[in-house]
Every structure is written in structure tokens, then in C-alpha cells.
Design a protein around this motif. Structure first.
Motif, PDB file in Angstrom:
ATOM      1  N   PRO A 189       0.859  -1.224   0.036  1.00  0.00           N
ATOM      2  CA  PRO A 189      -0.136  -0.120   0.042  1.00  0.00           C
ATOM      3  C   PRO A 189       0.980   1.254   0.189  1.00  0.00           C
ATOM      4  CG  PRO A 189      -0.712  -1.353   1.596  1.00  0.00           C
ATOM      5  CD  PRO A 189       0.447  -1.960   1.095  1.00  0.00           C
ATOM      6  N   ARG A 190       0.485   2.264  -0.880  1.00  0.00           N
ATOM      7  CA  ARG A 190      -0.727   2.519  -1.477  1.00  0.00           C
ATOM      8  C   ARG A 190      -0.697   2.077  -2.972  1.00  0.00           C
ATOM      9  NH1 ARG A 190      -1.681   8.655  -0.538  1.00  0.00           N
ATOM     10  NH2 ARG A 190      -3.174   8.296  -1.839  1.00  0.00           N
ATOM     11  N   TYR A 191       0.079   0.877  -3.493  1.00  0.00           N
ATOM     12  CA  TYR A 191      -0.031   0.483  -4.399  1.00  0.00           C
ATOM     13  C   TYR A 191       0.103   1.374  -5.849  1.00  0.00           C
ATOM     14  CZ  TYR A 191      -2.844  -2.734  -1.528  1.00  0.00           C
ATOM     15  OH  TYR A 191      -3.340  -3.149  -0.234  1.00  0.00           O
ATOM     16  N   PRO A 192       1.350   1.623  -6.051  1.00  0.00           N
ATOM     17  CA  PRO A 192       1.760   2.875  -6.976  1.00  0.00           C
ATOM     18  C   PRO A 192       1.016   2.226  -8.247  1.00  0.00           C
ATOM     19  CG  PRO A 192       3.613   2.352  -5.618  1.00  0.00           C
ATOM     20  CD  PRO A 192       2.728   1.247  -5.390  1.00  0.00           C
ATOM     21  N   ARG A 193       0.402   3.102  -8.956  1.00  0.00           N
ATOM     22  CA  ARG A 193      -0.133   2.732 -10.266  1.00  0.00           C
ATOM     23  C   ARG A 193       0.953   2.463 -11.321  1.00  0.00           C
ATOM     24  NH1 ARG A 193      -3.592   7.309 -12.777  1.00  0.00           N
ATOM     25  NH2 ARG A 193      -4.642   6.838 -10.792  1.00  0.00           N
ATOM     26  N   GLU A 194       2.124   3.002 -11.086  1.00  0.00           N
ATOM     27  CA  GLU A 194       3.516   2.747 -12.079  1.00  0.00           C
ATOM     28  C   GLU A 194       3.615   1.231 -11.859  1.00  0.00           C
ATOM     29  OE1 GLU A 194       7.274   4.909 -13.620  1.00  0.00           O
ATOM     30  OE2 GLU A 194       6.532   5.133 -11.494  1.00  0.00           O
ATOM     31  N   THR A 195       3.680   0.782 -10.674  1.00  0.00           N
ATOM     32  CA  THR A 195       4.063  -0.572 -10.598  1.00  0.00           C
ATOM     33  C   THR A 195       3.114  -1.700 -11.168  1.00  0.00           C
ATOM     34  OG1 THR A 195       5.130  -0.125  -8.319  1.00  0.00           O
ATOM     35  CG2 THR A 195       4.361  -2.340  -8.584  1.00  0.00           C
ATOM     36  N   LEU A 196       1.814  -1.528 -11.012  1.00  0.00           N
ATOM     37  CA  LEU A 196       0.564  -2.353 -11.558  1.00  0.00           C
ATOM     38  C   LEU A 196       1.055  -2.239 -13.113  1.00  0.00           C
ATOM     39  CD1 LEU A 196      -2.260  -1.263  -9.373  1.00  0.00           C
ATOM     40  CD2 LEU A 196      -0.660  -3.002  -8.977  1.00  0.00           C
ATOM     41  N   ASP A 197       1.434  -1.128 -13.604  1.00  0.00           N
ATOM     42  CA  ASP A 197       1.491  -0.973 -15.194  1.00  0.00           C
ATOM     43  C   ASP A 197       2.589  -1.600 -15.677  1.00  0.00           C
ATOM     44  OD1 ASP A 197      -0.921   0.622 -15.257  1.00  0.00           O
ATOM     45  OD2 ASP A 197       0.281   2.657 -15.330  1.00  0.00           O
ATOM     46  N   ALA A 198       3.714  -1.504 -14.984  1.00  0.00           N
ATOM     47  CA  ALA A 198       4.771  -2.408 -15.144  1.00  0.00           C
ATOM     48  C   ALA A 198       4.589  -3.687 -15.085  1.00  0.00           C
ATOM     49  CB  ALA A 198       6.120  -1.920 -13.979  1.00  0.00           C
ATOM     50  N   ILE A 199       3.823  -4.200 -14.009  1.00  0.00           N
ATOM     51  CA  ILE A 199       3.466  -5.892 -14.005  1.00  0.00           C
ATOM     52  C   ILE A 199       2.785  -6.064 -15.382  1.00  0.00           C
ATOM     53  CG2 ILE A 199       2.170  -7.478 -12.773  1.00  0.00           C
ATOM     54  CD1 ILE A 199       3.046  -5.831 -10.163  1.00  0.00           C
ATOM     55  N   ARG A 200       1.949  -5.505 -15.541  1.00  0.00           N
ATOM     56  CA  ARG A 200       1.085  -5.921 -16.883  1.00  0.00           C
ATOM     57  C   ARG A 200       2.151  -5.776 -18.173  1.00  0.00           C
ATOM     58  NH1 ARG A 200      -3.229  -3.051 -14.091  1.00  0.00           N
ATOM     59  NH2 ARG A 200      -2.562  -0.924 -14.556  1.00  0.00           N
ATOM     60  N   GLU A 201       3.003  -4.788 -18.134  1.00  0.00           N
ATOM     61  CA  GLU A 201       3.832  -4.966 -19.224  1.00  0.00           C
ATOM     62  C   GLU A 201       4.737  -6.242 -19.143  1.00  0.00           C
ATOM     63  OE1 GLU A 201       4.403  -3.120 -21.737  1.00  0.00           O
ATOM     64  OE2 GLU A 201       2.908  -1.583 -21.370  1.00  0.00           O
ATOM     65  N   ALA A 202       5.295  -6.583 -17.982  1.00  0.00           N
ATOM     66  CA  ALA A 202       6.075  -7.747 -17.834  1.00  0.00           C
ATOM     67  C   ALA A 202       5.409  -9.038 -18.161  1.00  0.00           C
ATOM     68  CB  ALA A 202       6.516  -7.738 -16.343  1.00  0.00           C
ATOM     69  N   LYS A 203       3.824  -9.219 -17.934  1.00  0.00           N
ATOM     70  CA  LYS A 203       3.292 -10.162 -18.244  1.00  0.00           C
ATOM     71  C   LYS A 203       3.200 -10.218 -19.886  1.00  0.00           C
ATOM     72  CE  LYS A 203       0.452 -12.420 -16.235  1.00  0.00           C
ATOM     73  NZ  LYS A 203       0.744 -13.748 -15.932  1.00  0.00           N
TER      74      LYS A 203
END
Length: 282
Positions: A189-203
Motif C-alpha cells: 500500500p498504497r499500490y503505485p499505479r506505475e508498479t501495476l502498469d509495469a507488471i502488466r507490461e512484464a506479463k
């Protein structure tokens, strides 16, 4: 740990397992998990304020879980908490209560590790990745660096990704081009949006994602191949990351167990180098 102490974390999470929740509903669930037993005494309006959603969203959330409305869900939360409102705290101050909560978190985690399937699956993916990218931004950056420091002693190529910006995706692409097959993402938390976007790119690039996060209803759970959760302490001004740090070391131990010969060889090489360079005083 006794059952009553475990309920605020484990049993509340059980309410949400298997439910198909919208992103808004996941935020509500996360707020209830983070606030532990105290959440059982909040009104729907207070829950909505904590989660940053509308009050009707809280009602719809309760109904999505199969309850007639939020009051019915709150009664269930109170039953699971097992702590009457206004129960005395034994005279302890806020600092003591915060640390007591951390010990309960660790005890709950120890109970959960009776089943090592998820940890072993994660360790196998991470140990086999060459290189091994470790992602952690903002509050998660110190934990990513901590894990990366020790992982480098047993893994030949660990790449800590703790800075955001346009170069972050470049570094993920470079790791994939170099042969990486998995990524460890520390998402707190608070879950950075950039982290979630990077994870989607990695996937999208073909990497398996192991997420180390604070609960099974974390926003990263939808994208990760393996989710490992450790509660975060929320009783002080800033979160306590005792649980996630402990879980990170558990994962690293499992990685060593997954490739024991490599781990032992690299540790011996490091000790020989450290002695030759006089790195440590003791």
C-alpha cells in the motif's frame, strides 16, 4: 497463536475468497482487511470514506458477498473479530499495541506456512530466472533492495528495479531479452499505479510474475501468477512492513532449497571473496 488472534487477518480474508469483485469492491475489501477488528464497528459511510468509494458501493459489496446488506456483513465481521467493542487494552500504549499486532501477524503467517505450495512454486520460478528482476517502487523499494542484496549471494544475476519513469519498462525489456523468465514484484500500500502498469507490461512480455503483497485482495492479485501475502501493520502513522520482510526471507530460503548446490557454491565463493578483500571486521 490462538484462533481469536488469527481471525482478524485470516478469517476476514476468507470472506472474500472466490468472490468475483470489481476493482472498487476490492478496495473496500482491502480497507476492511487493513483495519482489522476495528472495521467491524464502522458504519457503511465510514467504510466508504476509508476506501474512497461511495456509500452505495459498500452496500453493493456486501450483497456481492451474499449478505442482505452492509449491517449483515458487519455482524459477521464482529463475530469473526471475537473482540467486544470497548474491550480494555490492559493499559498498553499505542506503540505497544502496534507491535503486539505485528506479533499476531507473524504468528498467522507461520500458521499459513503449514502449506508451502505457493512459496515453493514462487521459489522455483524465481530461482530458474536468469536474470532475476526484482521490482519495488516507493514504499516497496527498500524491501526490494533488501531482498536483492541477499538474493545476489545465491543467484548469479539479480536486478533490482526500484526507480520509476520511462526507463523502468526499458529495464524490464532488457531483463527479458537477457533471458529472464520471471519477475518478483513487491507491491505494498498504497499500490503505485506505475508498479501495476509495469507488471502488466512484464506479463505481456512473457514473464511470470510472483507478487509479494499485503493481502489476497491486493490490486496485483489479478495480474500475478503467484500471490504471496503478508499483512502490513497499520496502527502507526506509517505502515510497518515486518510481515512482508519476513516473507521475503522465507521466499529466499525456499529459493536456496530449490537449488541447494548452486546456493552453497555461491555462498562459499562470496565468503572467500569477502575474506580476501577484508570486507567485514567479524
Amino acid at each position: 497463536m490462538n484462533e481469536a488472534a488469527a481471525r482478524p487477518v485470516g478469517r476476514v480474508l476468507d470472506l472474500f475468497q472466490g468472490a468475483r469483485l470489481t476493482p472498487t469492491q476490492r478496495r473496500i475489501a482491502q480497507s476492511l482487511v487493513q483495519h482489522g477488528p476495528s472495521a467491524a464497528y464502522l458504519s457503511a459511510a465510514e467504510v466508504a470514506e476509508l476506501a474512497g468509494v461511495s456509500q452505495p458501493s459498500v452496500t453493493r459489496f456486501a450483497m456481492a458477498l451474499g449478505y442482505a446488506g452492509y449491517p449483515a456483513l458487519r455482524r459477521e465481521l464482529r463475530a469473526l473479530a471475537g473482540v467486544p467493542a470497548g474491550q480494555p487494552d490492559g493499559g498498553e500504549n499505542a506503540m505497544q499495541r502496534a507491535l503486539r499486532a505485528e506479533t499476531r501477524h507473524l504468528e498467522w503467517m507461520a500458521d499459513e506456512l503449514g502449506d508451502l505450495k505457493a512459496v515453493e512454486q514462487a521459489a522455483g520460478l524465481l530461482a530458474a530466472s536468469r536474470p532475476l528482476p526484482v521490482l519495488g517502487l516507493r514504499a516497496a523499494a527498500p524491501l526490494a533492495a533488501y531482498f536483492g542484496y541477499f538474493a545476489a549471494k545465491v543467484h548469479p544475476d539479480v536486478r533490482v528495479l526500484d526507480g520509476g519513469g520511462t526507463m523502468l519498462l526499458d529495464r524490464i525489456d532488457q531483463a527479458r531479452a537477457a533471458g529472464a523468465s520471471a519477475l518478483l514484484a513487491v507491491v505494498l500500500p498504497r499500490y503505485p499505479r506505475e508498479t501495476l502498469d509495469a507488471i502488466r507490461e512484464a506479463k505481456a512480455a512473457g514473464l511470470a510474475v510472483v507478487a509479494l503483497t499485503d493481502s489476497g485482495v491486493s490490486p496485483v492479485a489479478e495480474s500475478a501468477d503467484v500471490v504471496l501475502s503478508a499483512p502490513v501493520g497499520t496502527q502507526l502513522v506509517f505502515d510497518l512492513h515486518t510481515g512482508p520482510m519476513a516473507l521475503a526471507m522465507v521466499v529466499l530460503q525456499a529459493m536456496c532449497d530449490a537449488a541447494p548446490e548452486q546456493a552453497q557454491r555461491r555462498l562459499e565463493e562470496f565468503e572467500a571473496t569477502a575474506a580476501r578483500r577484508h570486507i567485514f571486521e567479524a
